[in-house]
Design an enzyme around this catalytic site. Structure first.
Site, PDB file in Angstrom:
ATOM      1  NE  ARG A 253      -3.777  -2.398   2.321  1.00 29.06           N
ATOM      2  CZ  ARG A 253      -4.604  -2.984   2.980  1.00 29.06           C
ATOM      3  NH1 ARG A 253      -5.132  -1.750   4.089  1.00 29.06           N
ATOM      4  NH2 ARG A 253      -5.527  -3.825   3.130  1.00 29.06           N
TER       5      ARG A 253
ATOM      6  NE  ARG B  37      -1.432   4.325   9.195  1.00 29.34           N
ATOM      7  CZ  ARG B  37      -2.171   4.130   8.740  1.00 29.34           C
ATOM      8  NH1 ARG B  37      -3.165   3.478   7.943  1.00 29.34           N
ATOM      9  NH2 ARG B  37      -3.144   3.788   9.781  1.00 29.34           N
TER      10      ARG B  37
ATOM     11  CD  GLU C 296      -8.331  -1.709  10.404  1.00 26.45           C
ATOM     12  OE1 GLU C 296      -8.947  -0.439  10.568  1.00 26.45           O
ATOM     13  OE2 GLU C 296      -8.235  -2.384   9.637  1.00 26.45           O
TER      14      GLU C 296
ATOM     15  CB  SER D 247     -10.796  -4.346   8.903  1.00 29.38           C
ATOM     16  OG  SER D 247     -12.292  -3.730   8.367  1.00 29.38           O
TER      17      SER D 247
ATOM     18  NE  ARG E  75      -2.199  -2.825  11.756  1.00 31.60           N
ATOM     19  CZ  ARG E  75      -2.889  -1.628  11.538  1.00 31.60           C
ATOM     20  NH1 ARG E  75      -3.805  -1.524  11.921  1.00 31.60           N
ATOM     21  NH2 ARG E  75      -2.642  -0.276  10.792  1.00 31.60           N
TER      22      ARG E  75
END
Length: 427
Positions: free
Chosen positions: A259, A274, A350, A353, A392
RNA sequence: GGAGAGGUGGCAGAGCGGUUGAAUGCACCGGUCUUGAAAACCGGCAAGGGUGAGAGCCCUUCGUGGGUUCAAAUCCCACCCUCUCCGCCA
């Protein structure tokens, strides 16, 4: 992608749905273009019909040896008028397609209203927070303390937002991924899948990354790096008509994800939270429309099972209207407790999801199934969820298992995969 | 990368520039027969769209995009993909 027929039949409901997404009403504008397009289409089709009919007559006449010149002139006359109308129709169709492709999915009625992530609805909180007799460190301090997490090296090799893991931490990544895949395949019926990490534009459009979010993606000459395995896994059913008896299809994949984080400059710059490249075990379900709500709960519980087996405290939130993603009707986020964040005060972040996209992606992909009872083809429903984000999860294992001396006690589920019950600093 | 062959309905596989949206077989659905099933026989069976109250009528689609022609699955061009051989390479 939206169903133009739904908009025709429910313009007010459509505008209300846009409003929940903080978008201006568009139904009347869309329907005007739609109606213009259809009347053009009717005219064009009428001309095509005459052209086809006359051409057949020419064939029949010539077969009998007659003189077809008059009819040929007639067809040429018809054809002369077609390109102008066709161009106009194509322009309108383009405009409509752009709208239908770029407007976000309609939110499920159960989605709470809200502007942003602060207004998500807390559903449940699971697990006891770990207690420390010292100020817990974050994973950066812990990983560097172990001598097995090197951000400077990542920067040297690639740039900001890259990391190099080594030794037990590199193995931990692999152990987590294997553990997750084993669980999803043996306990929950997902089929392990190894898809391409580069895909074409059509595939990216199918799940909704394109045309609108190109700047979030990395691209090569003619392909794109996947930001999640959701993209290749879901598109497996693109352009297919699935036998209804074969549903549901459940797939899981461990892939690298890429990303650009174009909109996140300055956010989460410290640590592994991130990164431009991270790995994730993804779940995708392809289901009958009647099953998708139930499947979302099931999928969410599959992701939760991983956290529970890893003894990681977490909470489940239902995303509010302002935080639910483009392609989703409704989304549950799983947030894991990270005790080392916020100067050792800890916070939830998070880690998964899980979304039900309804027929939104299926319509873009032309992914259908045959209804055994009616014989009709209908659009499938697609769901995707992280199960889990591996990087994560690694952070969570470090921060929750940390000891005062900087070593890490591993959850029991990983002992076999790691060949040890703890992580210790390099000698 | 070079040379060759090929891409047609859920699958396999025909297809002369003109009633071919596409033979045939398999699969699938319905029926006859049977106590039941199988077999056999009969019938049905592409998708998307426009129009219509409906029956229906019409349009588009034979890898994709262009072109030739009154007319293209069929001819021409480009691209994509698959297979075979050669080269290179993890």
């Amino acid at each position: 992608m939206h169903d133009i027929r739904f908009i025709r039949e429910n313009p007010d409901a459509f505008d209300a749905a846009l409003k929940r997404r903080k978008l201006t009403p568009m139904a009347s504008e869309i329907l005007e273009a739609d109606s213009n397009r259809r009347s053009l289409q009717a005219k064009i089709q009428e001309m095509q019909s005459r052209r086809n009919q006359t051409s057949k007559e020419i064939g029949a006449l010539k077969a009998k040896g007659g003189d077809a010149n008059a009819l040929i002139a007639e067809v040429n006359e018809i054809k002369a008028n077609m390109p102008a109308l066709e161009n106009e129709e194509a322009k309108l169709a383009d405009k409509l397609d752009t709208w239908l492709l770029e407007l976000p999915n309609i939110l499920d009625a159960s989605v709470p209203d809200g502007d942003d992530e602060t207004q998500n609805e807390l559903i449940r909180t699971i697990g006891d927070l770990p207690q420390f007799s010292f100020t817990p460190k974050d994973h950066v301090a812990l990983g560097e303390g172990l001598g097995q997490m090197d951000f400077a090296l990542g920067a040297k090799l690639a740039g900001a937002r890259f990391v190099v893991l080594s030794g037990q931490l590199a193995r931990l990544e692999r152990a987590l991924a294997t553990f997750m895949l084993d669980t999803h395949t043996t306990e929950f019926g997902y089929v392990e899948t190894l898809p391409p990490a580069l895909v074409n534009s059509q595939t990216m459009t199918g799940t909704g990354q394109l045309p609108k979010f190109a700047e979030d993606l990395y691209r090569t000459d003619d392909k794109w790096l996947i930001p999640t395995a959701e993209v290749p896994l879901t598109n497996i059913v693109a352009d297919e008509i699935i036998n209804g008896a074969a549903l549901p299809l459940r797939m899981t994949a461990y892939t690298q994800c890429f990303r650009s984080e174009a909109g996140s400059a300055g956010r989460d710059t410290r640590g592994m939270i991130r990164q431009h490249q991270f790995s994730k075990v993804e779940m995708v379900s392809i289901v009958h429309p009647d099953q998708s709500t139930e499947e979302l709960d099931r999928m969410t519980s599959c992701a939760e099972a991983i956290l529970q087996k890893l003894e990681l405290p977490y909470r489940v939130l239902k995303l509010c209207s302002g935080d639910t993603g483009f392609s989703a009707q409704q989304t549950y986020d799983l947030e894991v407790w990270l005790p080392g964040q916020d100067e050792g005060r800890g916070m939830y972040r998070e880690i998964s999801s899980c979304s039900n996209c309804g027929p939104f992606q299926a319509r873009r992909m032309k992914a259908r199934f045959r209804d055994a009872e009616t014989g009709d083809t209908r659009f499938l429903h697609t769901l995707n969820g992280s199960g889990l984000a591996v990087g994560r999860t690694l952070i969570a294992v470090l921060e929750n298992g940390q000891q005062e001396n900087g070593s890490i006690l591993l959850p029991r589920a990983l002992h076999g995969y790691m060949g040890t019950d703890r992580l210790v600093a390099k000698a």
